[in-house]
Design an enzyme around this catalytic site. Structure first.
Site, PDB file in Angstrom:
ATOM      1  N   GLN A   1     106.451 -38.645 106.007  1.00  0.00           N
ATOM      2  CA  GLN A   1     106.556 -38.029 107.343  1.00  0.00           C
ATOM      3  C   GLN A   1     107.789 -37.147 107.504  1.00  0.00           C
ATOM      4  O   GLN A   1     107.735 -36.103 108.136  1.00  0.00           O
ATOM      5  CB  GLN A   1     106.556 -39.117 108.421  1.00  0.00           C
ATOM      6  CG  GLN A   1     105.165 -39.349 108.952  1.00  0.00           C
ATOM      7  CD  GLN A   1     105.111 -40.436 110.003  1.00  0.00           C
ATOM      8  OE1 GLN A   1     106.124 -41.024 110.363  1.00  0.00           O
ATOM      9  NE2 GLN A   1     103.916 -40.706 110.485  1.00  0.00           N
TER      10      GLN A   1
ATOM     11  N   ASP B   1     107.187 -33.595 106.391  1.00  0.00           N
ATOM     12  CA  ASP B   1     105.983 -32.947 106.903  1.00  0.00           C
ATOM     13  C   ASP B   1     106.328 -31.663 107.674  1.00  0.00           C
ATOM     14  O   ASP B   1     106.512 -31.664 108.885  1.00  0.00           O
ATOM     15  CB  ASP B   1     105.230 -33.941 107.801  1.00  0.00           C
ATOM     16  CG  ASP B   1     103.873 -33.424 108.218  1.00  0.00           C
ATOM     17  OD1 ASP B   1     103.609 -32.223 108.033  1.00  0.00           O
ATOM     18  OD2 ASP B   1     103.083 -34.221 108.735  1.00  0.00           O
TER      19      ASP B   1
ATOM     20  N   ARG C   1      99.929 -36.353 103.929  1.00  0.00           N
ATOM     21  CA  ARG C   1     100.415 -36.758 105.251  1.00  0.00           C
ATOM     22  C   ARG C   1     100.333 -38.271 105.388  1.00  0.00           C
ATOM     23  O   ARG C   1      99.585 -38.805 106.183  1.00  0.00           O
ATOM     24  CB  ARG C   1      99.651 -36.005 106.323  1.00  0.00           C
ATOM     25  CG  ARG C   1      99.987 -34.524 106.224  1.00  0.00           C
ATOM     26  CD  ARG C   1      99.254 -33.718 107.233  1.00  0.00           C
ATOM     27  NE  ARG C   1     100.166 -33.247 108.266  1.00  0.00           N
ATOM     28  CZ  ARG C   1      99.805 -32.408 109.224  1.00  0.00           C
ATOM     29  NH1 ARG C   1      98.572 -31.978 109.282  1.00  0.00           N
ATOM     30  NH2 ARG C   1     100.676 -32.020 110.125  1.00  0.00           N
TER      31      ARG C   1
ATOM     32  N   SER D   1     103.913 -30.373 110.402  1.00  0.00           N
ATOM     33  CA  SER D   1     104.141 -30.974 111.724  1.00  0.00           C
ATOM     34  C   SER D   1     105.365 -30.381 112.406  1.00  0.00           C
ATOM     35  O   SER D   1     105.327 -30.050 113.592  1.00  0.00           O
ATOM     36  CB  SER D   1     104.323 -32.492 111.606  1.00  0.00           C
ATOM     37  OG  SER D   1     103.096 -33.100 111.320  1.00  0.00           O
TER      38      SER D   1
HETATM   39  P1  NAD Z   1      95.239 -28.986 112.401  1.00  0.00           P
HETATM   40  O1  NAD Z   1      96.272 -27.950 112.644  1.00  0.00           O
HETATM   41  O2  NAD Z   1      94.507 -28.986 111.113  1.00  0.00           O
HETATM   42  O3  NAD Z   1      94.143 -28.850 113.562  1.00  0.00           O
HETATM   43  C1  NAD Z   1      94.517 -28.859 114.923  1.00  0.00           C
HETATM   44  C2  NAD Z   1      93.539 -29.678 115.719  1.00  0.00           C
HETATM   45  O4  NAD Z   1      92.310 -28.992 115.859  1.00  0.00           O
HETATM   46  C3  NAD Z   1      93.192 -31.042 115.098  1.00  0.00           C
HETATM   47  O5  NAD Z   1      93.550 -32.068 116.006  1.00  0.00           O
HETATM   48  C4  NAD Z   1      91.687 -30.952 114.892  1.00  0.00           C
HETATM   49  O6  NAD Z   1      91.033 -32.205 115.087  1.00  0.00           O
HETATM   50  C5  NAD Z   1      91.293 -29.964 115.950  1.00  0.00           C
HETATM   51  N1  NAD Z   1      89.981 -29.346 115.776  1.00  0.00           N
HETATM   52  C6  NAD Z   1      89.367 -28.910 114.647  1.00  0.00           C
HETATM   53  N2  NAD Z   1      88.148 -28.399 114.921  1.00  0.00           N
HETATM   54  C7  NAD Z   1      87.998 -28.478 116.276  1.00  0.00           C
HETATM   55  C8  NAD Z   1      86.950 -28.103 117.163  1.00  0.00           C
HETATM   56  N3  NAD Z   1      85.838 -27.553 116.730  1.00  0.00           N
HETATM   57  N4  NAD Z   1      87.139 -28.351 118.477  1.00  0.00           N
HETATM   58  C9  NAD Z   1      88.288 -28.928 118.940  1.00  0.00           C
HETATM   59  N5  NAD Z   1      89.293 -29.300 118.147  1.00  0.00           N
HETATM   60  C10 NAD Z   1      89.152 -29.083 116.829  1.00  0.00           C
HETATM   61  O7  NAD Z   1      95.780 -30.443 112.667  1.00  0.00           O
HETATM   62  P2  NAD Z   1      97.254 -31.030 112.548  1.00  0.00           P
HETATM   63  O8  NAD Z   1      97.976 -30.782 113.801  1.00  0.00           O
HETATM   64  O9  NAD Z   1      97.846 -30.510 111.306  1.00  0.00           O
HETATM   65  O10 NAD Z   1      96.990 -32.592 112.444  1.00  0.00           O
HETATM   66  C11 NAD Z   1      95.846 -33.128 111.824  1.00  0.00           C
HETATM   67  C12 NAD Z   1      95.930 -34.614 111.666  1.00  0.00           C
HETATM   68  O11 NAD Z   1      96.972 -34.997 110.790  1.00  0.00           O
HETATM   69  C13 NAD Z   1      96.148 -35.412 112.919  1.00  0.00           C
HETATM   70  O12 NAD Z   1      95.333 -36.556 112.857  1.00  0.00           O
HETATM   71  C14 NAD Z   1      97.539 -35.848 112.843  1.00  0.00           C
HETATM   72  O13 NAD Z   1      97.793 -37.025 113.590  1.00  0.00           O
HETATM   73  C15 NAD Z   1      97.638 -36.109 111.389  1.00  0.00           C
HETATM   74  N6  NAD Z   1      99.012 -36.139 110.982  1.00  0.00           N
HETATM   75  C16 NAD Z   1      99.458 -37.193 110.235  1.00  0.00           C
HETATM   76  C17 NAD Z   1     100.783 -37.242 109.857  1.00  0.00           C
HETATM   77  C18 NAD Z   1     101.326 -38.363 109.037  1.00  0.00           C
HETATM   78  O14 NAD Z   1     100.817 -39.451 109.054  1.00  0.00           O
HETATM   79  N7  NAD Z   1     102.380 -38.100 108.303  1.00  0.00           N
HETATM   80  C19 NAD Z   1     101.631 -36.245 110.218  1.00  0.00           C
HETATM   81  C20 NAD Z   1     101.136 -35.184 110.981  1.00  0.00           C
HETATM   82  C21 NAD Z   1      99.825 -35.145 111.341  1.00  0.00           C
END
Ligand code: NAD
Length: 374
Positions: A122, A125, A117, A128
């Site tokens: 992006q 992804d 990621r 996402s």
């Molecule tokens: P995910 O589906 O793995 O998790 C969903 C959310 O649950 C996350 O925000 C996580 O912090 C939260 N979480 C985990 N344990 C928890 C708890 N005990 N209590 C409350 N919340 C909890 O996450 P995701 O949506 O796939 O995204 C994860 C990260 O990846 C984010 O920082 C996002 O910004 C990043 N991301 C980066 C890119 C990129 O740069 N290309 C693209 C997409 C996402």
């Protein structure tokens, strides 16, 4: 080079890996596209629209590259030829049998979930893009199931107070759920263990819930959350039980990659909610954030409706497929040079997403999962 697209066979799967819009782009770049008849039907793309875009119908598993959505079944893996390339969601950290079978079959496989990621990737992804769909749908389900209005209304019969919605986990799906609930007029608050999301939550017009957990920041590698310790989880559940009690709806999306979803909504928290309130547990797929969730079902417990929907992205197959197809196409474009397959394993996106190659499992996480005792 030929890219083929099978009709998805997993139960309830209505998405398709490529849509006519990107087929046109790919054929314009000199690739051939073969589509299994009816592959786009679930997403409302008839065969004729693919043919107009330059594809032909035929064997969906015949391509040098096979583009899929859901992980292949054992039967489907048998239809892949040795040395072919497979792209799709492969669940590399949890579907050990699939990964082993792909290695044995000599397939070079790439998991959409494993694409690093990083900014450059992006556009590829798919976690996402599909989480965006799921988060939106979760917001709608909460509004639909709640026997109360989301927005504040001022009517001749008096004022209706807006619904209070709590979103747990503010990753991609959670942020979309916040935005959707806000658009419908609810008063939204949200919580995540990663400190970085506070600003993102507030920029959507929601309130960040401060829990006195004594937690610094639980952000781990790759921007994901780390697994909390047992004590931290216990404390979080206790603190959340009070907050949840004041909500009309809870949409939970918390996840830690490769692990069971953290348990955040206890039975006591559900009991604390007003009768008629709603929990939409987007983490149902990985065990659920709510203690009372039954994956794939909507149940009523303590007069609270608890929905544990599975495969939400597939319930909006049109846009889910369009976005996924663009993700796959971006990855394909990284794999092709002058119309021929050119896999550069020095590239961190190609190397990072590769799960099996030359009969071996090459992805570290997948290897560990495949070697672990059943
Ligand atoms: P995910 O589906 O793995 O998790 C969903 C959310 O649950 C996350 O925000 C996580 O912090 C939260 N979480 C985990 N344990 C928890 C708890 N005990 N209590 C409350 N919340 C909890 O996450 P995701 O949506 O796939 O995204 C994860 C990260 O990846 C984010 O920082 C996002 O910004 C990043 N991301 C980066 C890119 C990129 O740069 N290309 C693209 C997409 C996402």
């Amino acid at each position: 080079m030929n890219v083929s697209v099978p009709k998805e066979t997993a139960e309830g799967e209505r998405r398709v890996a490529l849509v006519p819009e990107v087929v046109q782009r790919l054929t314009g770049e000199g690739l051939e596209v073969t589509l299994e008849a009816g592959a786009g039907d679930g997403a409302h793309h008839p065969d004729a629209s693919y043919e107009e875009a330059g594809a032909r119908t035929g064997d969906g598993f015949s391509g040098d590259v096979v583009a899929k959505v859901a992980p292949p079944s054992a039967e489907e893996i048998g239809r892949l030829s040795e040395g072919s390339v497979l792209i799709g969601f492969l669940q590399p950290l949890t579907a050990a049998d699939t990964v082993r079978a792909l290695a044995e079959r000599g397939v070079t496989s790439f998991a959409m979930e494993a694409i690093p990621r990083i900014t450059r990737a992006q556009s590829m992804d798919a976690l996402s893009s599909q989480a965006t769909v799921a988060g939106y749908r979760a917001g709608l389900i909460a509004a639909e199931e709640l026997p109360r209005f989301f927005p504040m209304l001022t009517t001749a019969a008096g004022t209706v107070r807006p619904a209070k919605v709590l979103v747990l986990g503010a990753g991609v799906a959670g942020l979309q759920a916040i935005a959707t609930a806000r658009r419908l007029g609810a008063v939204v608050s949200a919580f995540d263990v990663r400190a970085a999301v506070k600003e993102q939550i507030e920029s959507l017009g929601a309130r960040f819930v401060e829990l006195d957990m004594g937690l610094e920041d639980a952000e781990a590698a790759g921007g994901y959350a780390r697994q909390l310790t047992d004590e931290e989880q216990q404390r979080q559940r206790e603190l959340l039980a009070d907050v949840i009690g004041q909500m009309d709806a809870v949409i939970s999306t918390a996840a830690v990659p490769g692990r069971r979803a953290p348990l955040l909504v206890t039975e006591q928290a559900v009991k604390n909610m007003k009768p008629g309130s709603v929990v939409v547990d987007l983490a149902a797929e990985t065990g659920g954030n709510c203690e009372l969730t039954e994956p794939g079902q909507t149940v009523v417990k303590h007069d609270v409706k608890i929905a544990g929907p599975l495969g939400l992205a597939s319930t909006m197959p049109d846009h889910a497929s369009s976005l996924y197809a663009r993700n796959v196409t971006s990855l394909l474009e990284l794999m092709v040079k002058e119309g021929a397959l050119n896999l550069d394993f020095e590239d961190e996106v190609i190397a990072g997403a590769c799960i099996t190659r030359d009969g071996e499992i090459v992805h570290e996480g997948a290897k560990k999962a495949a070697e672990a005792p059943a």
